[in-house]
Design an enzyme around this catalytic site. Sequence first.
Site, PDB file in Angstrom:
ATOM      1  N   LYS A 216      20.447  21.574 -21.381  1.00 34.86           N
ATOM      2  CA  LYS A 216      19.730  20.610 -20.671  1.00 34.86           C
ATOM      3  C   LYS A 216      20.540  19.987 -19.428  1.00 34.86           C
ATOM      4  O   LYS A 216      21.662  19.653 -19.469  1.00 34.86           O
ATOM      5  CB  LYS A 216      19.518  19.526 -21.790  1.00 34.86           C
ATOM      6  CG  LYS A 216      18.628  18.474 -21.474  1.00 34.86           C
ATOM      7  CD  LYS A 216      17.788  17.655 -22.437  1.00 34.86           C
ATOM      8  CE  LYS A 216      17.242  16.434 -21.919  1.00 34.86           C
ATOM      9  NZ  LYS A 216      16.303  16.038 -22.962  1.00 34.86           N
TER      10      LYS A 216
ATOM     11  N   ARG B 197      11.407  24.572 -30.270  1.00 38.24           N
ATOM     12  CA  ARG B 197      12.405  25.370 -30.042  1.00 38.24           C
ATOM     13  C   ARG B 197      12.295  26.956 -30.144  1.00 38.24           C
ATOM     14  O   ARG B 197      11.001  27.367 -30.424  1.00 38.24           O
ATOM     15  CB  ARG B 197      13.329  25.403 -31.525  1.00 38.24           C
ATOM     16  CG  ARG B 197      13.870  23.745 -31.581  1.00 38.24           C
ATOM     17  CD  ARG B 197      15.114  23.551 -32.744  1.00 38.24           C
ATOM     18  NE  ARG B 197      15.047  22.419 -32.859  1.00 38.24           N
ATOM     19  CZ  ARG B 197      15.187  21.858 -34.002  1.00 38.24           C
ATOM     20  NH1 ARG B 197      15.471  22.468 -34.979  1.00 38.24           N
ATOM     21  NH2 ARG B 197      15.618  20.257 -34.104  1.00 38.24           N
TER      22      ARG B 197
ATOM     23  N   ARG C   7      14.124  10.565 -25.109  1.00 40.17           N
ATOM     24  CA  ARG C   7      12.746  10.486 -25.837  1.00 40.17           C
ATOM     25  C   ARG C   7      13.284  10.684 -27.330  1.00 40.17           C
ATOM     26  O   ARG C   7      14.124  10.798 -27.768  1.00 40.17           O
ATOM     27  CB  ARG C   7      12.372  11.852 -25.587  1.00 40.17           C
ATOM     28  CG  ARG C   7      11.733  11.838 -24.069  1.00 40.17           C
ATOM     29  CD  ARG C   7      10.910  12.920 -23.640  1.00 40.17           C
ATOM     30  NE  ARG C   7      10.086  13.590 -24.564  1.00 40.17           N
ATOM     31  CZ  ARG C   7      10.133  14.796 -25.109  1.00 40.17           C
ATOM     32  NH1 ARG C   7      10.922  15.704 -24.928  1.00 40.17           N
ATOM     33  NH2 ARG C   7       9.046  15.068 -26.088  1.00 40.17           N
TER      34      ARG C   7
END
Length: 326
Positions: free
Chosen positions: A188, A323, A123
């Site tokens: 992630k 964040r 992305r």
Amino acid sequence: MTTRAEILRMLSDGAFHSGTDLGKRLGITRAAVCKNVRRLTQSGLDVHRVTGRGYKLDAPLTLLNRSRILKHLGDAAADFRDRLHVLDETESTNRHLAELIAHARTMNGMACLAEAQSGGRGRRGRAWVATPYHNLMFSMAWQFPGGPGLVSGLSLAAGLAVLQALEEYGVDAAGLKWPNDVLWDGRKLAGLLADVQGESAGPTQVILGVGVNAYIGREDAERIDQPWVDLRNILGETADRNRLAALLIRHLRRMFQVFTEKGFVPFREEWVSRHLYHGRRVRLIQGDREFLGTVEGIDENGGLIVRLANGKQVFHSGEISVRLEK
Ligand code: BTN
């Protein structure tokens, strides 16, 4: 199978194999073995060479195997026999699938997996780093009758489907980060990229790309610019990517079917309950603008509802990064 893939299949047990032995079994010279191994290491694989013993993979692996994936699909296998494409290497599975569907009669459920991507995309214009032959690089296509606006929320529903597939695979305690990252212990584990095309009156074609970190090699680990985790860290063993691919196919197809009929709404409640940043203070970065606020929920189109100092605002995915504020 390419020579490169054949060599990998022999090395996949994680044991030492001499260049002479590999060459004999493949009917090629030792020099040709050496050249192919060099290409494997150039593409990011950790292959050790020890004089007198031969070659050995840093971590054992299971190669993608179309028949095994179909077997894991059980009753659903018949629907994918003509739709599932397993490749050795391609630029990007999203791009490859776009080319395939341009010539196909029907695109729903067309899917593509690759052992290696030479130009994997993430992305926000980033590259997607994934160690070849160790990770899962997957894309599935679907067509919706309405215009592109109708599919906002789809990438969130897809993130939930990927999370559910990972849970069925055996991963506990993972969650979602808006719009569609799958995180484990704040790091992630999987990312999704939806390429959407269509006229405003419809139909809309979506190619959904999914990358799951099954194992990241040492060199690739240094190229990833965000906290990450792989299935090997979590489960302590080499992932069975064929079983995982079948789970992704099943969960994503189900999601596409429900989404076609009902949109994002049926996914919303569960999505919010799995959102790791729900109720948390966040910093949103959109180009050179920044916003500070508290996450209050997700709207019916998949927008992120945030309470800012001057009231509520809904953010839509795209060029925005979120964040946690500590
Ligand atoms: C992200 O940045 O989180 C999205 C990553 C998406 C990566 C996958 S890997 C398979 C497919 N092909 C690509 O080029 N990208 C997606």
